[in-house]
Design an enzyme around this catalytic site. Structure first.
Site, PDB file in Angstrom:
ATOM      1  N   ASP A 107       0.851  -1.188   0.000  1.00  0.00           N
ATOM      2  CA  ASP A 107       0.000   0.000   0.000  1.00  0.00           C
ATOM      3  C   ASP A 107       0.884   1.234   0.000  1.00  0.00           C
ATOM      4  OD1 ASP A 107      -2.244   1.601   0.031  1.00  0.00           O
ATOM      5  OD2 ASP A 107      -2.888   1.063   2.057  1.00  0.00           O
ATOM      6  N   LYS A 108       0.257   2.376  -0.269  1.00  0.00           N
ATOM      7  CA  LYS A 108       0.889   3.686  -0.246  1.00  0.00           C
ATOM      8  C   LYS A 108       0.024   4.599   0.606  1.00  0.00           C
ATOM      9  CE  LYS A 108      -0.526   6.803  -2.422  1.00  0.00           C
ATOM     10  NZ  LYS A 108      -1.359   8.022  -2.115  1.00  0.00           N
ATOM     11  N   HIS A 109       0.675   5.462   1.381  1.00  0.00           N
ATOM     12  CA  HIS A 109      -0.070   6.449   2.177  1.00  0.00           C
ATOM     13  C   HIS A 109       0.520   7.829   1.956  1.00  0.00           C
ATOM     14  CE1 HIS A 109      -2.340   8.269   5.448  1.00  0.00           C
ATOM     15  NE2 HIS A 109      -1.216   8.865   5.807  1.00  0.00           N
ATOM     16  N   SER A 110      -0.354   8.813   1.738  1.00  0.00           N
ATOM     17  CA  SER A 110       0.070  10.205   1.603  1.00  0.00           C
ATOM     18  C   SER A 110      -0.378  10.996   2.822  1.00  0.00           C
ATOM     19  CB  SER A 110      -0.538  10.824   0.332  1.00  0.00           C
ATOM     20  OG  SER A 110      -0.357  12.226   0.324  1.00  0.00           O
ATOM     21  N   THR A 140      -9.497  10.646  -0.276  1.00  0.00           N
ATOM     22  CA  THR A 140      -9.643   9.688  -1.379  1.00  0.00           C
ATOM     23  C   THR A 140     -11.063   9.139  -1.461  1.00  0.00           C
ATOM     24  OG1 THR A 140      -7.305   9.079  -1.263  1.00  0.00           O
ATOM     25  CG2 THR A 140      -8.792   7.495  -2.298  1.00  0.00           C
ATOM     26  N   ARG A 158      -7.158  14.008  20.680  1.00  0.00           N
ATOM     27  CA  ARG A 158      -5.990  14.832  20.344  1.00  0.00           C
ATOM     28  C   ARG A 158      -6.437  16.206  19.852  1.00  0.00           C
ATOM     29  NH1 ARG A 158      -3.472  11.546  15.911  1.00  0.00           N
ATOM     30  NH2 ARG A 158      -2.219  13.435  15.589  1.00  0.00           N
ATOM     31  N   SER A 168      -0.798   6.965  14.802  1.00  0.00           N
ATOM     32  CA  SER A 168      -2.129   7.048  14.202  1.00  0.00           C
ATOM     33  C   SER A 168      -2.117   6.558  12.760  1.00  0.00           C
ATOM     34  CB  SER A 168      -2.638   8.493  14.265  1.00  0.00           C
ATOM     35  OG  SER A 168      -3.886   8.617  13.634  1.00  0.00           O
ATOM     36  N   LYS A 219      -3.417   2.159  11.567  1.00  0.00           N
ATOM     37  CA  LYS A 219      -4.474   1.837  10.600  1.00  0.00           C
ATOM     38  C   LYS A 219      -3.910   1.125   9.377  1.00  0.00           C
ATOM     39  CE  LYS A 219      -6.051   6.124  10.323  1.00  0.00           C
ATOM     40  NZ  LYS A 219      -5.485   6.938  11.419  1.00  0.00           N
ATOM     41  N   LYS A 220      -2.776   1.611   8.884  1.00  0.00           N
ATOM     42  CA  LYS A 220      -2.197   0.997   7.687  1.00  0.00           C
ATOM     43  C   LYS A 220      -1.713  -0.430   7.951  1.00  0.00           C
ATOM     44  CE  LYS A 220      -2.784   3.835   4.348  1.00  0.00           C
ATOM     45  NZ  LYS A 220      -3.558   3.432   3.162  1.00  0.00           N
TER      46      LYS A 220
END
Length: 428
Positions: free
Chosen positions: A80-83, A120, A168, A183, A187-188
């Site tokens: 996967d990719k996360h931005s 997204t 937070r 955080s 999740k990822k």
């Protein structure tokens, strides 16, 4: 030990956070045995004293394990990719099907927009019928059959993070690198990944704007994810200008489709670079990746994913029929002819939110039609026949407000040089 107060005191007094303490806090956040006051005190202790590298890993693992952690039995690697979020960043919509076309599985759990950056899921929900909230069995089936799926997190995924995230915000501890890292990764990593690539934005449109904040966050994310058992690297990428030329949900989907069908530009370039990094981490060759995109194979996978998640079966052939335009479309002209020297990218994001294309508070309804497109980039010449961009609005009043905001976001001058798209690569 069931009392969270000694754990909070340990962090507060600089003695750090260990595995059992992190597990107690995470489980208490998930089941309610840690009160809001205790959670806020814990977050403030982390903000002021830090968790340390080992404590970050412990907290990430504990928050990941507070809910369901997916397991896959597939014929290829799971990546996967996360931005960290930016304007015009629609990479996920191109990258997921591109990797799937190469035999890599991408179970992408994404979020909705809040603040100046787009989400997204909001973009995908501008496609009629598209369902982001997929039951776990359907999510797994779509990933297995199509190669990728982009869905929202269920309540069973990292519930400790879901609770701490809201606390937070209320307790003024959002900017903690330790808490941001835990955080994002909890999740990822709950998606059961073999590898993860992080796209950490830097510049005027990034969430974290201090010069050293992007490298610090990228290093924390990479070290923590690898420490938690997931092969991970990061790229620090430019957000001193919008990545794509569109900002707004349906407009960005339309641009992503054009990239899948061969359109050139920064969105394509960054997608190819991040996809190549995903393949490298997964032990796969990136040779011929451009050919995979140009052949239409990734476009076919995207169309299949959209159909599998409830969208139209002919979106790739009839995108304009499904991605409906806003009622009012108006050009934005600068005060004079010149060259774009600087862009307040965050201001462009806020302009989209003000048009109704984003949220100030969670749960607000958005208008998928509105936004900006054909936006000028750094170094572009603008003038009476070359607008800064076009506003897509629900009515003329909203359009005029957005026009003023876009004009204020653009600054003309002699120095219109744009920096590198990829500023730095961070590895374990």
């Amino acid at each position: 030990m069931t009392d969270p107060r000694p754990v909070i005191a340990s962090v507060r007094d600089g003695r750090g956070l260990d595995g059992p303490g992190a597990a107690l806090i995470a489980q208490g956040l998930a089941d309610g045995s840690v009160s809001d006051a205790q959670a806020a005190a814990f977050a403030m202790a982390i903000l002021t004293k830090g968790a340390g590298p080992a404590g970050r890993v412990a907290l990430t693992r504990a928050m990941r394990d507070s809910g369901q952690v997916l397991q896959w039995d597939l014929s290829g690697p799971v990546v996967d990719k996360h931005s960290t979020g930016g304007i015009g960043d629609t990479v996920s919509l191109v990258l997921a099907p591109l990797l799937a076309a190469r035999g890599v599985f991408v179970p992408m759990v994404s979020g909705r927009g809040l603040g100046h950056t787009g989400g997204t899921l909001d973009k995908l929900e501008s496609i009629p019928g598209f369902i982001c909230d997929q039951p776990q069995q359907d999510f797994a089936r779509i990933v297995r059959q199509v190669g990728c799926a982009i869905v929202s997190a269920t309540g069973d995924v990292a519930p400790a993070d879901k609770r701490l995230y809201g606390i937070r915000d209320e307790s003024g501890t959002v900017e903690s690198i330790d808490l941001i890292t835990a955080s994002i990764l909890s999740k990822k990593l709950a998606a059961g990944l073999d590898a993860l690539v992080l796209d950490v934005k830097a510049g005027s449109g990034a969430i974290m704007k201090k010069p050293d904040s992007a490298p610090r966050l990228a290093r924390a994310l990479v070290d923590t994810a690898n420490g938690a058992g997931c092969v991970t690297s990061a790229m620090i990428t430019d957000m001193d200008q919008p990545l794509a030329r569109s900002a707004g949900n349906a407009l960005e989907v339309a641009e992503a489709i054009r990239v899948l069908q061969g359109e050139k530009g920064a969105l394509r370039d960054l997608t190819l670079a991040l996809a190549a990094e995903c393949l490298r981490l997964a032990g796969q060759s990136a040779d011929g990746l451009e050919s995979t995109l140009d052949s239409g194979a990734a476009a076919q996978v995207f169309g299949r994913m959209v159909a599998a998640q409830g969208g139209p079966t002919d979106l790739m052939e009839q995108a304009q029929a499904y991605l409906l335009p806003a009622p009012v479309i108006m050009p934005v002209y600068g005060p004079a002819a010149g060259r774009v020297a600087r862009i307040d990218v965050t201001a462009l994001g806020h302009a989209v939110v003000a048009l109704g294309g984003g949220r100030v508070r969670a749960g607000e309804v958005i208008d998928p039609r509105v936004g900006l497109d054909r936006m000028a980039k750094l170094g572009d010449d603008v003038g009476p026949d070359r607008p800064l961009g076009f506003v897509h609005a629900a009515d003329e009043t909203a359009a005029q407000v957005a026009i003023a905001a876009v004009q204020a976001a653009y600054h003309l001058g002699d120095d219109g040089h744009s920096g590198p798209l990829i500023r730095e690569r961070i590895t374990a």
